[in-house]
Design a protein around this motif. Structure first.
Motif, PDB file in Angstrom:
ATOM      1  N   ALA A   1     -69.742  12.277  80.310  1.00  0.00           N
ATOM      2  CA  ALA A   1     -70.704  11.361  80.926  1.00  0.00           C
ATOM      3  C   ALA A   1     -71.959  11.222  80.069  1.00  0.00           C
ATOM      4  O   ALA A   1     -72.510  10.132  79.923  1.00  0.00           O
ATOM      5  N   ALA A   2     -72.408  12.331  79.475  1.00  0.00           N
ATOM      6  CA  ALA A   2     -73.598  12.281  78.619  1.00  0.00           C
ATOM      7  C   ALA A   2     -73.328  11.462  77.359  1.00  0.00           C
ATOM      8  O   ALA A   2     -74.189  10.697  76.904  1.00  0.00           O
ATOM      9  N   ALA A   3     -72.134  11.628  76.785  1.00  0.00           N
ATOM     10  CA  ALA A   3     -71.787  10.850  75.589  1.00  0.00           C
ATOM     11  C   ALA A   3     -71.714   9.364  75.912  1.00  0.00           C
ATOM     12  O   ALA A   3     -72.144   8.521  75.110  1.00  0.00           O
ATOM     13  N   GLU A   4     -71.195   9.040  77.088  1.00  0.00           N
ATOM     14  CA  GLU A   4     -71.115   7.633  77.484  1.00  0.00           C
ATOM     15  C   GLU A   4     -72.503   7.043  77.693  1.00  0.00           C
ATOM     16  O   GLU A   4     -72.762   5.890  77.313  1.00  0.00           O
ATOM     17  N   LEU A   5     -73.409   7.823  78.292  1.00  0.00           N
ATOM     18  CA  LEU A   5     -74.777   7.351  78.487  1.00  0.00           C
ATOM     19  C   LEU A   5     -75.465   7.104  77.145  1.00  0.00           C
ATOM     20  O   LEU A   5     -76.116   6.069  76.942  1.00  0.00           O
ATOM     21  N   ALA A   6     -75.314   8.039  76.217  1.00  0.00           N
ATOM     22  CA  ALA A   6     -75.935   7.890  74.898  1.00  0.00           C
ATOM     23  C   ALA A   6     -75.387   6.666  74.179  1.00  0.00           C
ATOM     24  O   ALA A   6     -76.153   5.860  73.620  1.00  0.00           O
ATOM     25  N   PHE A   7     -74.067   6.508  74.211  1.00  0.00           N
ATOM     26  CA  PHE A   7     -73.476   5.370  73.501  1.00  0.00           C
ATOM     27  C   PHE A   7     -73.869   4.049  74.141  1.00  0.00           C
ATOM     28  O   PHE A   7     -74.082   3.054  73.435  1.00  0.00           O
ATOM     29  N   ALA A   8     -73.963   4.017  75.467  1.00  0.00           N
ATOM     30  CA  ALA A   8     -74.360   2.775  76.129  1.00  0.00           C
ATOM     31  C   ALA A   8     -75.725   2.304  75.637  1.00  0.00           C
ATOM     32  O   ALA A   8     -75.946   1.105  75.420  1.00  0.00           O
ATOM     33  N   ASP A   9     -76.661   3.246  75.426  1.00  0.00           N
ATOM     34  CA  ASP A   9     -77.983   2.875  74.903  1.00  0.00           C
ATOM     35  C   ASP A   9     -77.886   2.317  73.486  1.00  0.00           C
ATOM     36  O   ASP A   9     -78.529   1.315  73.156  1.00  0.00           O
ATOM     37  N   VAL A  10     -77.106   2.989  72.628  1.00  0.00           N
ATOM     38  CA  VAL A  10     -76.967   2.536  71.245  1.00  0.00           C
ATOM     39  C   VAL A  10     -76.295   1.167  71.199  1.00  0.00           C
ATOM     40  O   VAL A  10     -76.729   0.257  70.476  1.00  0.00           O
ATOM     41  N   ALA A  11     -75.224   0.998  71.980  1.00  0.00           N
ATOM     42  CA  ALA A  11     -74.503  -0.277  71.975  1.00  0.00           C
ATOM     43  C   ALA A  11     -75.375  -1.412  72.508  1.00  0.00           C
ATOM     44  O   ALA A  11     -75.352  -2.531  71.984  1.00  0.00           O
ATOM     45  N   ARG A  12     -76.164  -1.120  73.537  1.00  0.00           N
ATOM     46  CA  ARG A  12     -77.049  -2.153  74.091  1.00  0.00           C
ATOM     47  C   ARG A  12     -78.105  -2.559  73.059  1.00  0.00           C
ATOM     48  O   ARG A  12     -78.409  -3.753  72.901  1.00  0.00           O
ATOM     49  N   ALA A  13     -78.643  -1.591  72.352  1.00  0.00           N
ATOM     50  CA  ALA A  13     -79.630  -1.909  71.305  1.00  0.00           C
ATOM     51  C   ALA A  13     -78.992  -2.719  70.185  1.00  0.00           C
ATOM     52  O   ALA A  13     -79.605  -3.653  69.651  1.00  0.00           O
TER      53      ALA A  13
ATOM     54  N   GLN B   1     -79.817  10.723  74.216  1.00  0.00           N
ATOM     55  CA  GLN B   1     -78.866  11.599  73.561  1.00  0.00           C
ATOM     56  C   GLN B   1     -78.672  12.899  74.338  1.00  0.00           C
ATOM     57  O   GLN B   1     -79.508  13.285  75.162  1.00  0.00           O
ATOM     58  N   ARG B   2     -77.583  13.575  74.039  1.00  0.00           N
ATOM     59  CA  ARG B   2     -77.428  14.947  74.496  1.00  0.00           C
ATOM     60  C   ARG B   2     -78.472  15.793  73.762  1.00  0.00           C
ATOM     61  O   ARG B   2     -78.622  15.704  72.551  1.00  0.00           O
ATOM     62  N   THR B   3     -79.180  16.618  74.493  1.00  0.00           N
ATOM     63  CA  THR B   3     -80.312  17.355  73.944  1.00  0.00           C
ATOM     64  C   THR B   3     -79.878  18.668  73.299  1.00  0.00           C
ATOM     65  O   THR B   3     -78.707  19.061  73.355  1.00  0.00           O
ATOM     66  N   LEU B   4     -80.852  19.367  72.729  1.00  0.00           N
ATOM     67  CA  LEU B   4     -80.590  20.703  72.216  1.00  0.00           C
ATOM     68  C   LEU B   4     -80.176  21.665  73.329  1.00  0.00           C
ATOM     69  O   LEU B   4     -79.410  22.595  73.107  1.00  0.00           O
ATOM     70  N   LEU B   5     -80.677  21.418  74.526  1.00  0.00           N
ATOM     71  CA  LEU B   5     -80.232  22.209  75.665  1.00  0.00           C
ATOM     72  C   LEU B   5     -78.735  22.032  75.894  1.00  0.00           C
ATOM     73  O   LEU B   5     -78.004  23.003  76.120  1.00  0.00           O
TER      74      LEU B   5
END
Length: 382
Positions: free
Chosen positions: A146-158, A129-133
């Motif tokens: 790019a960060a949102a795409e990375l986070a979603f890719a993990d959720v979608a893969r799971a 996920q995108r962090t508190l930072l």
């Protein structure tokens, strides 16, 4: 996002948020996280030996002028699954989190998802996920995208792994808060609705504090094409969505205000749309109704603004009670909460634009679980 409350000498009120924001500020120059393997990692699933989504649900109920009562919720066969995606809690000093099962992840899963094990088996993936930072220092639009795409890719893969290996045709409830809700909005649009067989297994979606969008005056047609807002407690294949405030939101509030521009993941926006509000205590009603608040012992969202007792059970229902109703306030559409007599006022945190975001799920948690139970029962009987 779901920050958690400030550390306090008053026993019963603990928090991480002030510390997290301090860490985020100190780390403003941190660099992005290196690439990591794309393997699915689970925070919660029924076969994990140390699963924060499972635990003792014993609850001490407090009422003014009466001795406390200990209740232990009944749990029957869990014939439906819940797929939970947690909010922004990562304290890592990077723009995107790693896949470490860090203490903040376990903490928020206990607070938000554990109660749903009364009615379902909970699966919760770890995602980058995108962090508190990142929340404190948003970076460029390209970096955010790019960060949102990375986070979603993990959720979608799971999600795809869960469907392939664990679902076995069972009904599914989606549960999310803040960034977790944003992930589930996209999952529902892009992976669930286009697949008729999977879409038919959707029992409901609990989407708190994530600005689900609908056309003004309509229940479907914004974020989702086939999944309407819930208008009855036992309605299935529908969404519960709300943003909690204790007072009228400012015009620039983060939640409840109609979006005027698309996010990193495009969605409907503009004057023809509004943020959805469904009261989990009374879907379909705009009346002010009492909420069933549940809090993990030793913790309380900063918005509650008061110390709580420390009972011998892992959960408590505080004596201070609140009421809430969906309301159009200025340009916002929010779940507006107010204290019942004797309860302290609800203060925004960290500022008025966030409203009661930290308590989006805590304040009506008992109601959300009870409504999901009714939906699961209706799904099983249909």
């Amino acid at each position: 996002m779901a920050p958690v409350s400030r550390m306090s000498p008053r026993r019963g009120v603990t928090t991480l948020l002030a510390l997290l924001f301090a860490l985020v500020t100190a780390a403003a120059g941190a660099v992005a996280l290196p690439e990591q393997p794309d393997d699915v990692l689970w925070l919660c699933r029924p076969d994990l030996p140390a699963d924060p989504c499972r635990g003792d649900l014993g609850t001490t109920v407090y009422r003014d002028g009466q001795p406390p009562e200990v209740v232990r919720p009944a749990t029957g066969p869990r014939e439906v699954d819940c797929f939970y995606v947690y909010p922004t809690v990562s304290t890592e000093l990077s723009y995107s989190a790693s896949k470490e099962v860090a203490p903040p992840l376990r903490f928020i899963a206990e607070q938000q998802a554990q109660r749903f094990t009364q009615v379902c088996d909970v699966y919760a993936p770890v995602y980058r996920q995108r962090t508190l930072l990142a929340l404190r220092s948003p970076g460029s639009p390209e970096q955010a995208r790019a960060a949102a795409e990375l986070a979603f890719a993990d959720v979608a893969r799971a999600w795809e792994q869960y469907l392939a290996n664990d679902n076995r045709g069972r009904g599914v409830v989606l549960i999310g808060h803040s960034q977790g809700t944003r992930m589930l909005r996209q999952l529902l649009r892009e992976r669930i609705e286009p697949d008729p067989a999977v879409n038919a297994r959707l029992v409901s979606a609990v989407l708190a504090g994530g600005n689900v969008v609908v056309p003004r005056g309509a229940d479907v047609g914004g974020d989702f094409r086939t999944v309407p807002l819930c208008r009855e407690r036992a309605q299935t294949h529908c969404a519960l969505a709300w943003s909690l405030f204790g007072e009228a939101p400012p015009a620039d509030a983060r939640y409840g205000v109609t979006p005027t521009t698309p996010e990193a993941a495009p969605r409907p926006y503009g004057p023809g749309y509004e943020v959805a509000c469904v009261n989990p205590a009374a879907p379909g009603s705009t009346d002010e109704v009492a909420l069933h608040t549940l809090v993990r012992t030793g913790t309380a969202p900063r918005a509650l603004g008061t110390a709580l007792p420390t009972p011998p059970t892992p959960w408590l229902r505080p004596a201070q009670r609140y009421r809430a109703q969906c309301a159009h306030v200025g340009g916002a559409h929010v779940l507006l909460a107010a204290p019942e007599p004797g309860a302290p006022p609800l203060g925004p945190f960290p500022d008025p634009g966030w409203g009661l975001h930290v308590a989006d799920l805590t304040l009506p948690l008992g109601d959300a679980v009870e409504t999901v139970a009714a939906q699961i029962d209706a799904y099983r009987r249909r």
